[in-house]
Motif scaffolding. Structure first.
Motif, PDB file in Angstrom:
ATOM      1  N   GLY A 148      -6.298 -13.667   1.883  1.00 39.91           N
ATOM      2  CA  GLY A 148      -6.362 -12.632   2.924  1.00 39.91           C
ATOM      3  C   GLY A 148      -5.270 -11.595   2.741  1.00 39.91           C
ATOM      4  O   GLY A 148      -4.799 -11.361   1.625  1.00 39.91           O
ATOM      5  N   GLU A 149      -4.879 -10.982   3.850  1.00 38.86           N
ATOM      6  CA  GLU A 149      -3.897  -9.895   3.804  1.00 38.86           C
ATOM      7  C   GLU A 149      -2.808 -10.149   4.831  1.00 38.86           C
ATOM      8  O   GLU A 149      -3.108 -10.662   5.915  1.00 38.86           O
ATOM      9  CB  GLU A 149      -4.575  -8.560   4.156  1.00 38.86           C
ATOM     10  N   ILE A 150      -1.576  -9.772   4.516  1.00 41.34           N
ATOM     11  CA  ILE A 150      -0.538  -9.889   5.547  1.00 41.34           C
ATOM     12  C   ILE A 150      -0.863  -8.882   6.660  1.00 41.34           C
ATOM     13  O   ILE A 150      -1.427  -7.808   6.421  1.00 41.34           O
ATOM     14  CB  ILE A 150       0.880  -9.680   4.981  1.00 41.34           C
ATOM     15  N   ALA A 151      -0.483  -9.262   7.878  1.00 44.40           N
ATOM     16  CA  ALA A 151      -0.962  -8.525   9.057  1.00 44.40           C
ATOM     17  C   ALA A 151      -0.482  -7.077   9.116  1.00 44.40           C
ATOM     18  O   ALA A 151      -1.244  -6.176   9.488  1.00 44.40           O
ATOM     19  CB  ALA A 151      -0.524  -9.260  10.317  1.00 44.40           C
ATOM     20  N   MET A 199      -3.515  -4.398  -4.592  1.00 46.69           N
ATOM     21  CA  MET A 199      -2.077  -4.521  -4.302  1.00 46.69           C
ATOM     22  C   MET A 199      -1.770  -5.032  -2.905  1.00 46.69           C
ATOM     23  O   MET A 199      -0.599  -5.125  -2.527  1.00 46.69           O
ATOM     24  CB  MET A 199      -1.400  -3.160  -4.489  1.00 46.69           C
ATOM     25  N   VAL A 200      -2.782  -5.326  -2.121  1.00 47.93           N
ATOM     26  CA  VAL A 200      -2.483  -5.803  -0.765  1.00 47.93           C
ATOM     27  C   VAL A 200      -1.936  -7.224  -0.865  1.00 47.93           C
ATOM     28  O   VAL A 200      -2.583  -8.098  -1.435  1.00 47.93           O
ATOM     29  CB  VAL A 200      -3.741  -5.779   0.131  1.00 47.93           C
ATOM     30  N   PRO A 201      -0.740  -7.455  -0.319  1.00 47.13           N
ATOM     31  CA  PRO A 201      -0.171  -8.802  -0.434  1.00 47.13           C
ATOM     32  C   PRO A 201      -0.973  -9.834   0.354  1.00 47.13           C
ATOM     33  O   PRO A 201      -1.455  -9.551   1.445  1.00 47.13           O
ATOM     34  CB  PRO A 201       1.223  -8.649   0.175  1.00 47.13           C
ATOM     35  N   ARG A 202      -1.095 -11.005  -0.257  1.00 48.84           N
ATOM     36  CA  ARG A 202      -1.641 -12.158   0.474  1.00 48.84           C
ATOM     37  C   ARG A 202      -0.447 -12.729   1.227  1.00 48.84           C
ATOM     38  O   ARG A 202       0.092 -12.075   2.085  1.00 48.84           O
ATOM     39  CB  ARG A 202      -2.257 -13.136  -0.539  1.00 48.84           C
ATOM     40  N   GLY A 203       0.009 -13.911   0.874  1.00 53.32           N
ATOM     41  CA  GLY A 203       1.235 -14.405   1.499  1.00 53.32           C
ATOM     42  C   GLY A 203       2.447 -13.855   0.769  1.00 53.32           C
ATOM     43  O   GLY A 203       2.383 -13.499  -0.418  1.00 53.32           O
ATOM     44  N   ILE A 204       3.567 -13.778   1.455  1.00 55.20           N
ATOM     45  CA  ILE A 204       4.792 -13.228   0.862  1.00 55.20           C
ATOM     46  C   ILE A 204       5.276 -14.123  -0.276  1.00 55.20           C
ATOM     47  O   ILE A 204       5.542 -13.651  -1.388  1.00 55.20           O
ATOM     48  CB  ILE A 204       5.870 -13.072   1.961  1.00 55.20           C
ATOM     49  N   ALA A 245       4.332  -7.539  -4.689  1.00 60.95           N
ATOM     50  CA  ALA A 245       5.433  -8.355  -4.150  1.00 60.95           C
ATOM     51  C   ALA A 245       6.373  -7.494  -3.303  1.00 60.95           C
ATOM     52  O   ALA A 245       6.851  -7.934  -2.254  1.00 60.95           O
ATOM     53  CB  ALA A 245       6.201  -9.014  -5.294  1.00 60.95           C
ATOM     54  N   ALA A 246       6.620  -6.270  -3.766  1.00 63.46           N
ATOM     55  CA  ALA A 246       7.507  -5.387  -3.002  1.00 63.46           C
ATOM     56  C   ALA A 246       6.884  -5.032  -1.653  1.00 63.46           C
ATOM     57  O   ALA A 246       7.572  -4.985  -0.633  1.00 63.46           O
ATOM     58  CB  ALA A 246       7.799  -4.113  -3.809  1.00 63.46           C
ATOM     59  N   LEU A 247       5.572  -4.794  -1.648  1.00 59.52           N
ATOM     60  CA  LEU A 247       4.902  -4.507  -0.376  1.00 59.52           C
ATOM     61  C   LEU A 247       4.973  -5.720   0.558  1.00 59.52           C
ATOM     62  O   LEU A 247       5.054  -5.585   1.781  1.00 59.52           O
ATOM     63  CB  LEU A 247       3.436  -4.115  -0.613  1.00 59.52           C
ATOM     64  N   ALA A 248       4.951  -6.917  -0.042  1.00 60.02           N
ATOM     65  CA  ALA A 248       5.090  -8.134   0.764  1.00 60.02           C
ATOM     66  C   ALA A 248       6.467  -8.188   1.415  1.00 60.02           C
ATOM     67  O   ALA A 248       6.641  -8.803   2.467  1.00 60.02           O
ATOM     68  CB  ALA A 248       4.876  -9.371  -0.111  1.00 60.02           C
ATOM     69  N   ILE A 308      16.224  -2.425  -5.517  1.00 62.46           N
ATOM     70  CA  ILE A 308      15.068  -2.176  -6.395  1.00 62.46           C
ATOM     71  C   ILE A 308      13.772  -2.577  -5.672  1.00 62.46           C
ATOM     72  O   ILE A 308      12.756  -1.877  -5.757  1.00 62.46           O
ATOM     73  CB  ILE A 308      15.225  -2.944  -7.728  1.00 62.46           C
ATOM     74  N   ALA A 309      13.816  -3.689  -4.944  1.00 63.07           N
ATOM     75  CA  ALA A 309      12.625  -4.100  -4.179  1.00 63.07           C
ATOM     76  C   ALA A 309      12.275  -3.035  -3.141  1.00 63.07           C
ATOM     77  O   ALA A 309      11.112  -2.642  -2.994  1.00 63.07           O
ATOM     78  CB  ALA A 309      12.879  -5.454  -3.511  1.00 63.07           C
ATOM     79  N   ILE A 310      13.294  -2.545  -2.451  1.00 67.13           N
ATOM     80  CA  ILE A 310      13.059  -1.503  -1.428  1.00 67.13           C
ATOM     81  C   ILE A 310      12.487  -0.249  -2.089  1.00 67.13           C
ATOM     82  O   ILE A 310      11.503   0.327  -1.624  1.00 67.13           O
ATOM     83  CB  ILE A 310      14.375  -1.170  -0.682  1.00 67.13           C
ATOM     84  N   GLY A 311      13.125   0.165  -3.179  1.00 70.39           N
ATOM     85  CA  GLY A 311      12.645   1.357  -3.884  1.00 70.39           C
ATOM     86  C   GLY A 311      11.195   1.195  -4.292  1.00 70.39           C
ATOM     87  O   GLY A 311      10.381   2.107  -4.135  1.00 70.39           O
ATOM     88  N   HIS A 312      10.861  -0.004  -4.781  1.00 72.86           N
ATOM     89  CA  HIS A 312       9.494  -0.197  -5.272  1.00 72.86           C
ATOM     90  C   HIS A 312       8.483  -0.225  -4.123  1.00 72.86           C
ATOM     91  O   HIS A 312       7.365   0.251  -4.283  1.00 72.86           O
ATOM     92  CB  HIS A 312       9.426  -1.477  -6.107  1.00 72.86           C
ATOM     93  N   TYR A 313       8.878  -0.755  -2.961  1.00 71.66           N
ATOM     94  CA  TYR A 313       7.882  -0.696  -1.863  1.00 71.66           C
ATOM     95  C   TYR A 313       7.768   0.709  -1.294  1.00 71.66           C
ATOM     96  O   TYR A 313       6.718   1.087  -0.781  1.00 71.66           O
ATOM     97  CB  TYR A 313       8.073  -1.799  -0.814  1.00 71.66           C
ATOM     98  N   PHE A 314       8.836   1.497  -1.400  1.00 69.93           N
ATOM     99  CA  PHE A 314       8.684   2.899  -0.987  1.00 69.93           C
ATOM    100  C   PHE A 314       7.766   3.647  -1.958  1.00 69.93           C
ATOM    101  O   PHE A 314       6.887   4.395  -1.544  1.00 69.93           O
ATOM    102  CB  PHE A 314      10.051   3.590  -0.872  1.00 69.93           C
ATOM    103  N   VAL A 315       7.977   3.419  -3.255  1.00 68.81           N
ATOM    104  CA  VAL A 315       7.115   4.074  -4.248  1.00 68.81           C
ATOM    105  C   VAL A 315       5.666   3.620  -4.039  1.00 68.81           C
ATOM    106  O   VAL A 315       4.741   4.437  -4.022  1.00 68.81           O
ATOM    107  CB  VAL A 315       7.606   3.750  -5.681  1.00 68.81           C
ATOM    108  N   ALA A 316       5.469   2.324  -3.830  1.00 70.27           N
ATOM    109  CA  ALA A 316       4.104   1.803  -3.625  1.00 70.27           C
ATOM    110  C   ALA A 316       3.514   2.265  -2.301  1.00 70.27           C
ATOM    111  O   ALA A 316       2.306   2.196  -2.102  1.00 70.27           O
ATOM    112  CB  ALA A 316       4.123   0.267  -3.685  1.00 70.27           C
ATOM    113  N   SER A 317       4.369   2.755  -1.403  1.00 66.81           N
ATOM    114  CA  SER A 317       3.869   3.298  -0.136  1.00 66.81           C
ATOM    115  C   SER A 317       3.651   4.804  -0.233  1.00 66.81           C
ATOM    116  O   SER A 317       3.279   5.451   0.753  1.00 66.81           O
ATOM    117  CB  SER A 317       4.859   2.986   1.001  1.00 66.81           C
ATOM    118  N   GLY A 318       3.932   5.368  -1.418  1.00 68.58           N
ATOM    119  CA  GLY A 318       3.625   6.786  -1.640  1.00 68.58           C
ATOM    120  C   GLY A 318       4.825   7.712  -1.625  1.00 68.58           C
ATOM    121  O   GLY A 318       4.664   8.931  -1.540  1.00 68.58           O
TER     122      GLY A 318
END
Ligand code: BF8
Length: 690
Positions: A200-203, A221-226, A255-258, A601-611
């Protein structure tokens, strides 16, 4: 030292990959071991924080080593720094530095792993570790939240019922005709389950703009569980698994989006529910907050579960009486690193300093206990403490330090643990040696606590909380765009300097700044978190808006896990309308000028993956592979809408962010509005001077 000179002083900065273009050109010089900082003189300036500078004189005179000296004497390994070393199996470590000469065959690892695969694996493992750190923090909060909701532990409760209902609804929980306690238990169970969810998808993915959700689904790229995404990323980067740098980067994005839309967001939301959603509050920052005649305790680390209780224990009449019995006037609590941000934004507890100040805080000789939990704690604090009476107290089973005293934080009895810790500090006060006490006088006032909810309320008012005024000001051109400037200190640059240089340049150009972590503290020390700084530093458009609303031009949103607040705020701006349908369409950019941790780096990557277009300073961990770096810096934009960049010069970094913001304004068709605003202001000035 002039700004240009300071910008040019980089300690062990990186050279770009052979053939990399101007995007990665390093203008900075190098700082070698001969410039240890011991010689004084402007060229040796290691920090722009006057309190830190003063304390470094004290430590040098006493022969006490700090991170600044260690940085000067130990250069970073150039091959590891650029991501060209693969140590994922014992056939290596294999080193694949960029080819130096034209036509030279690029080396590969023993297994044949290419430079881009190796750089991508190393990068992905940083994302995995950073995401794990934030998310394990989030898990700890969720577990305590659930226990508290079930009534199994005293001390914690629901402070923000409104937010509880909101977050519960985001999880699809039916809140009708249910008691608060019942909703809290259900939410706690759902949050804990987010970590181990297998399908599934994280809420919180559903909080993102619809267009972004659809893109993530299309890209897988939608995370399942973290936990699942982080485990899979570690698996894929094991020897002989994923050997396609693009495929590795996609899973790193998942993983970064998670982290950003999962673990970190859960941490922020549940902390708000338990301890209160921040509202604007006054605070004080820098080493001058320590007091000569009181028991000084600094809580340092990240998780507010313990520090919230230490706040309570420090006010306990029994503890205060004990302090007086020991000869102190009272108990003075201060924070350091992100724990500091947590208790500052909720209680106004002063901040002693950011990451690079942890050793010099001990060197004040006035610190009776340095209480730490997890993350960003330098092992050397224990060695520094040997020169003084300071008790270093570890509290987490996950983070012990050899030689330090350990008082295990018992979440089933948090107040008792907190009192035990405070008692240990108070009892240590008589051991303080007055002749060793040196507290710099530096302090600065600040206004902090700008959660997404507060920004909404402040802009729109209590009857129609809304981002409309912000959007209108962006569309109308008074505010050029939004920037998130976050992250750490890094002794490979000048402490605090890069943050301040980037941010001053941004606000001068009418870009409003959201900040968290150690960057936020740098701003606090410089006075940028005061509403009156708008008149001093901002362009006329932003100054006008700040003065009308009473906001500082730089908004302190909290700790590093609270970067999730920036995602929520960006989404709210999109949903308000008029600025596109996705975060990638906003005139916005992100930066971490002085980053050092894997979390960054994790934060940067979830920002990039968020556009989001996201620029890092100091160094970048993939420069050994031009192909991979080009992929992150350019190609990614075509699929993700956001991309990475690296720029060690803070003024150039700000210029790149502004150029990106202007590109987005043009795409939205609102570039002309800004030109008109500027024309109007010029006309106004002409009239004024006439
Ligand atoms: O989490 S900004 S040095 S304290 S990692 Fe650490 Fe970096 Fe500071 Fe907060 Ni974030």
């Amino acid at each position: 030292m002039g700004d240009k000179k300071m910008r040019d002083k980089k300690v062990g900065g990186q050279k770009p990959a052979a053939g990399a273009d101007e995007v990665t050109q390093l203008t900075a010089g190098r700082h070698d071991s001969s410039a240890s900082g011991a010689g004084g003189g402007e060229a040796d300036r290691l920090t722009v924080c006057r309190a830190t500078e003063e304390m470094l004189e004290v430590t040098r005179a006493a022969g006490i080593e700090t991170v600044f000296e260690r940085a000067a004497s130990m250069k970073p390994c150039p091959i590891g720094a650029e991501g060209s070393c693969c140590k994922n199996c014992s056939m290596g470590p294999c080193r694949v530095p960029p080819s130096k000469k034209e036509g030279e065959v690029q080396k590969v690892g023993l297994c044949g792993a290419t430079a881009e695969t190796i750089a991508a694996r190393n990068f992905a493992r940083m994302v995995a570790a950073g995401s794990a750190a934030h998310s394990d923090h989030g898990r700890g909060v969720a577990e305590v939240f659930l226990l508290a909701a079930r009534g199994e532990i005293p001390g914690y409760g629901v402070k923000d019922e409104q937010k509880l209902l909101q977050v519960a609804m985001d999880f699809g929980i039916d809140v009708e005709r249910k008691e608060i306690k019942e909703i809290a238990v259900e939410l706690g169970e759902r949050c804990v389950a987010e970590f181990g969810k297998q399908e599934g998808e994280i809420a919180f993915v559903k909080r993102a703009p619809l267009k972004r959700q659809e893109l993530w689904r299309r890209l897988g790229m939608v995370p399942r569980g973290i936990d699942r995404e982080i485990v899979e990323l570690m698996h894929r980067t094991h020897m002989g698994v994923d050997q396609d740098y693009k495929n590795i980067t996609t899973q790193a994005g998942r993983a970064a989006l998670a982290d950003g839309w999962g673990g970190a967001m859960i941490a922020t939301e549940l902390q708000d529910i338990m301890f209160g959603t921040p509202v604007p509050i006054a605070g004080t920052i820098n080493l001058g907050v320590l007091k000569e005649d009181e028991v000084n305790i600094i809580v340092h680390g990240h998780e507010p579960l313990l520090s919230e209780m230490v706040v309570v224990a420090c006010q306990d009449p029994e503890m205060v009486a004990l302090a007086k019995e020991k000869g102190a006037r009272g108990i003075n609590l201060a924070g350091m690193c992100c724990t500091a941000n947590e208790i500052l934004v909720r209680h106004g507890i002063p901040i002693a300093g950011n990451f690079l100040q942890q050793e010099v805080a001990i060197a004040t000789g006035a610190l009776d206990a340095l209480v730490v939990d997890v993350q960003c704690i330098m092992q050397h604090i224990q060695a520094t403490a040997q020169h003084f009476h300071t008790a270093v107290i570890t509290t987490s089973a996950k983070a012990k330090i050899e030689g330090a005293r350990h008082i295990q934080f018992d979440e089933h009895n948090p107040v008792a643990t907190a009192k035990q810790i405070v008692r240990a500090a108070v009892e240590n006060y008589p051991n303080r040696r007055k002749e060793k006490v040196h507290i710099p006088r530096e302090t600065e006032r600040m206004v902090v606590g700008f959660s997404h909810e507060t920004i909404n309320y402040l802009l729109g008012g209590s009857f129609r909380a809304s981002y409309r005024p912000l959007n209108d000001n962006i569309i109308g051109g008074r505010i050029r765009g939004i920037a998130g400037v976050v992250g750490c200190n890094n002794p490979r640059g000048v402490h605090d300097f890069d943050h301040l240089a980037v941010i001053k340049e941004l606000i001068k150009n009418d870009v409003i700044v959201l900040t968290t972590g150690c960057a936020a503290m740098a701003c606090g020390k410089e006075g940028l978190l005061l509403p009156e700084s708008a008149a001093k530093y901002c362009g006329s458009g932003l100054a006008e808006v700040c003065e009308a609303v009473g906001l500082p031009p730089v908004l302190h949103l909290g700790a590093c896990v609270d970067n999730s607040r920036i995602l929520v705020a960006a989404t709210a701006v999109v949903k308000e309308g008029g600025l596109g349908d996705d975060i990638s369409e906003l005139p916005a950019a992100g930066a971490a000028p002085g980053w050092m941790s894997e979390k960054a780096i994790a934060i940067g990557h979830y920002f990039v993956a968020s556009g989001v277009y996201t620029v890092f300073g100091t160094t970048f961990p993939t420069l050994g592979s031009k192909k991979y770096t080009d992929y992150l810096f350019r190609e990614l934009e075509e699929t993700w809408g956001g991309m990475w960049d690296y720029e060690p010069d803070p003024v150039k970094m700000a210029a790149k962010m502004i150029a990106h913001i202007d590109k987005k304004r043009k795409a939205l068709g609102i570039d002309k509005a800004r030109e008109r605003v500027l024309y109007d202001m010029a006309m106004r000035r002409e009239l004024e001077s006439a």
